[in-house]
Design an enzyme around this catalytic site. Structure first.
Site, short mmCIF file in Angstrom:
data_model
loop_
_atom_site.label_atom_id
_atom_site.label_comp_id
_atom_site.label_asym_id
_atom_site.label_seq_id
_atom_site.Cartn_x
_atom_site.Cartn_y
_atom_site.Cartn_z
N GLY A 26 43.30 30.58 49.29
CA GLY A 26 41.85 30.49 49.18
C GLY A 26 41.23 29.15 49.54
N GLU A 46 41.51 23.39 44.76
CA GLU A 46 41.43 24.83 44.45
C GLU A 46 40.13 25.40 44.98
OE1 GLU A 46 42.68 27.48 43.54
OE2 GLU A 46 43.82 27.42 41.69
N ASP A 47 40.16 26.65 45.37
CA ASP A 47 38.92 27.32 45.75
C ASP A 47 38.08 27.63 44.51
OD1 ASP A 47 40.80 29.16 44.80
OD2 ASP A 47 40.49 30.63 46.40
N ASP A 67 39.14 30.22 37.55
CA ASP A 67 38.59 31.38 36.84
C ASP A 67 39.11 31.32 35.40
OD1 ASP A 67 37.80 33.94 36.08
OD2 ASP A 67 39.03 35.01 37.50
N LYS A 122 34.33 29.19 37.29
CA LYS A 122 33.73 30.22 36.43
C LYS A 122 33.93 29.74 35.00
CE LYS A 122 34.54 34.37 39.17
NZ LYS A 122 35.45 35.54 39.29
N PHE A 173 32.66 38.37 40.50
CA PHE A 173 33.60 38.24 41.61
C PHE A 173 32.89 37.78 42.88
CE2 PHE A 173 36.41 39.84 44.96
CZ PHE A 173 37.61 39.30 44.52
N VAL A 174 33.49 36.79 43.55
CA VAL A 174 32.91 36.27 44.79
C VAL A 174 33.91 36.36 45.96
CG1 VAL A 174 31.21 34.68 43.78
CG2 VAL A 174 33.56 33.90 44.09
N ASP A 193 39.05 35.90 49.15
CA ASP A 193 39.21 37.27 49.67
C ASP A 193 39.02 38.32 48.59
OD1 ASP A 193 41.66 36.66 48.24
OD2 ASP A 193 42.49 38.46 49.16
N ARG A 247 37.66 36.62 53.92
CA ARG A 247 37.85 35.16 53.85
C ARG A 247 37.07 34.39 54.90
NH1 ARG A 247 42.26 34.09 50.49
NH2 ARG A 247 43.97 35.57 50.60
P1 5GP Z 1 42.76 31.69 37.59
O1 5GP Z 1 44.23 31.49 37.47
O2 5GP Z 1 41.96 30.43 37.32
O3 5GP Z 1 42.27 32.86 36.78
O4 5GP Z 1 42.44 32.14 39.07
C1 5GP Z 1 42.68 31.35 40.13
C2 5GP Z 1 42.77 32.11 41.42
O5 5GP Z 1 42.29 33.44 41.29
C3 5GP Z 1 41.89 31.46 42.46
O6 5GP Z 1 42.58 30.46 43.15
C4 5GP Z 1 41.53 32.64 43.34
O7 5GP Z 1 42.52 32.83 44.31
C5 5GP Z 1 41.52 33.82 42.40
N1 5GP Z 1 40.15 34.15 41.97
C6 5GP Z 1 39.57 33.92 40.76
N2 5GP Z 1 38.31 34.36 40.72
C7 5GP Z 1 38.06 34.87 41.95
C8 5GP Z 1 36.88 35.47 42.54
O8 5GP Z 1 35.80 35.63 41.96
N3 5GP Z 1 37.02 35.86 43.83
C9 5GP Z 1 38.17 35.73 44.53
N4 5GP Z 1 38.15 36.15 45.78
N5 5GP Z 1 39.28 35.17 44.02
C10 5GP Z 1 39.22 34.75 42.74
#
Ligand code: 5GP
Length: 179
Positions: free
Chosen positions: A48, A102-103, A106, A134, A155-156, A162, A168
């Site tokens: 991402g 990081e993108d 979450d 988030k 969700f984005v 993606d 993407r």
């Molecule tokens: P976490 O481990 O913080 O829950 O999530 C991290 C990863 O989940 C991010 O690097 C991303 O790849 C994916 N992710 C989390 N939220 C979103 C979202 O809203 N959209 C997309 N496309 N990917 C997300």
């Protein structure tokens, strides 16, 4: 484009290109000033963060080293919470100033699981730069040093992010449209 269709879902524009690019320049200025005179190692988390990484590093005024790693913890629209792969970490981190790119953060599971692994290599410092956060969804006490945008728990897609492998390529960020 103000709305896009990705697979079975409609998304509406949330952050346009100009807004994203101008915030990334501000983040790059801040990082360049904080790391002036040093050569931090940017560890970009694939897939991402590839566009964010490309734009951020081109706006830096310091000389960075860049490496890419892959940690997969996400399928469809829900985090699975388990890291299945951590590949590509070939640089010796001992004594280095590391900046993780990081993108989106979450739940925070990905970084909360990965950072202890990283610290075993005894880097001098580890900071996190994420384009999106988030905040309401984050369940771990992570210090996010550089945050582009705090966004709602929706969700984005786009700008590297993606939906099941699709979407993407857009240079804006789109949010799941309310039905
Ligand atoms: P976490 O481990 O913080 O829950 O999530 C991290 C990863 O989940 C991010 O690097 C991303 O790849 C994916 N992710 C989390 N939220 C979103 C979202 O809203 N959209 C997309 N496309 N990917 C997300």
């Amino acid at each position: 484009m103000s709305t896009i269709q990705v697979l079975d879902r409609q998304f509406e524009v949330y952050l346009d290109t100009a807004t994203i690019q101008s915030r990334i320049r501000e983040m790059a200025d801040q990082i360049s000033s904080d790391y002036a005179g040093t050569r931090p190692l940017f560890l970009s988390i694939l897939n991402g963060a590839f566009l964010f990484t490309a734009d951020l590093i081109r706006s830096l005024s310091i000389d960075p080293e860049i490496s890419f790693i892959k940690l997969a913890s996400y399928q469809g629209m829900r985090s699975t919470g388990t890291i299945t792969t951590a590949i590509g970490l070939e640089v010796d981190l001992t004594g280095r100033d590391v900046i993780l790119l990081e993108d989106i953060v979450d739940t925070g599971n990905t970084l909360a699981k990965f950072i202890p692994h990283l610290l075993q290599q005894q880097p001098r410092s580890v900071r996190i730069a994420t384009l999106l956060h988030k905040a309401e969804a984050t369940q771990h006490p992570l210090t996010l040093d550089y945050v582009g945008f705090v966004i709602p728990n929706k969700f984005v897609v786009g700008y590297g992010l993606d939906y099941d492998g699709w979407g993407r390529q857009y240079d804006a960020i789109y949010q799941l449209a309310s039905k």
